[in-house]
Design a protein around this motif. Structure first.
Motif: not given
Length: 277
Positions: A151, A155, A190, A193
């Motif tokens: 993650q 990101e 995530t 996104e």
């Protein structure tokens, strides 16, 4: 001294003998009587697939922006790849960088390392393979520690890739050695996104197939593969280096050409690719 300990030490042998561990098991005989290793057919099929992809008449990504994420957790000290996983991956990534820029000369590469449940950006996006390789040279100085974080890696990559213009592809390549990931929150948010910003993510696994890795590649339209040996790892890197089909259409190809030609003249382009005064 315990007899079991003596037997274990004898079975382990010396480190330099590791290259010859039961290599006869990989040798097979084909119909013509020629001796081949068990992984030859896999490598042959991979190269054949690459040739077929090159011969097909499809539009390929003209410009690519990619972050390479390397797992530097404790499991990368394992010696199933020689001399260990981290050094083997480092060498393969160096070769991959030159191959990538050979196939994609106007693209850019960045480097991220994940260890100790966090992710660190080692190199921002650069268009020179030598600069990229110089950054990766110091990868083994901090060693392999803790657990990786998928993650945090996604990101950190997203933070840079979401600002890349739409005429270029946005990609992440993760080399994952661990079978676990330690994340601070919901990794699926995530993933969504990344999907929103049209980021493609591919993962090369060094251990075994992992559900979350398979899910990431499925959602982000990437390729997920688990290696058989170092030769197979090299083939997978070469597969990623070759430009993938572009889904943005021919309009953005012309937009990319215009940006390259007119960029030096101070022309401003809006989101649709047209100049504004």
């Amino acid at each position: 001294m315990n007899m079991n300990n003596l037997l274990n030490e004898e079975n382990e042998g010396y480190i330099w003998e590791g290259d010859y561990e039961q290599t006869w098991k990989d040798i097979q005989e084909d119909e013509t009587g020629t001796l081949r290793t068990a992984t030859d057919s896999v490598s042959y099929q991979a190269r054949k697939r690459q040739l077929l992809e090159k011969q097909s008449h499809i539009r390929l990504s003209m410009m690519r922006h990619m972050f390479v994420v390397i797992d530097a957790s404790a499991c990368m000290n394992d010696k199933d790849l020689k001399p260990n996983r981290l050094i083997c991956v480092q060498r393969q990534v160096e070769k991959f960088a030159f191959s990538f820029f050979d196939q994609n000369p106007i693209s850019q590469l960045g480097l991220i390392v994940t260890r100790n449940k966090s992710a660190e950006k080692i190199s921002d996006l650069v268009g020179n393979p030598k600069k990229f390789v110089d950054k990766i040279q110091g990868l083994k100085e901090k060693g392999c520690q803790g657990e990786p974080s998928l993650q945090n890696s996604l990101e950190l990559s997203l933070a840079s890739l979401k600002h890349v213009k739409s005429h270029s592809s946005r990609e992440i390549l993760i080399i994952m050695g661990s079978m676990t990931t330690c994340d601070p929150g919901d990794i699926f948010s995530t993933i969504n996104e990344c999907k929103k910003h049209k980021i493609r993510c591919s993962i090369i696994g060094l251990s075994a197939e992992i559900h979350v890795c398979k899910k990431i590649c499925s959602e982000l339209e990437g390729i997920y593969s688990v290696i058989l040996d170092e030769l197979h790892l090299n083939d997978l890197f070469q597969r990623v280096a070759f430009p993938l089909p572009n889904s943005v259409g021919i309009f953005f190809y012309f937009k990319a050409i215009i940006v390259l030609i007119e960029g030096q003249r101070g022309t401003n382009f809006n989101e649709n690719g047209f100049s504004s005064t």
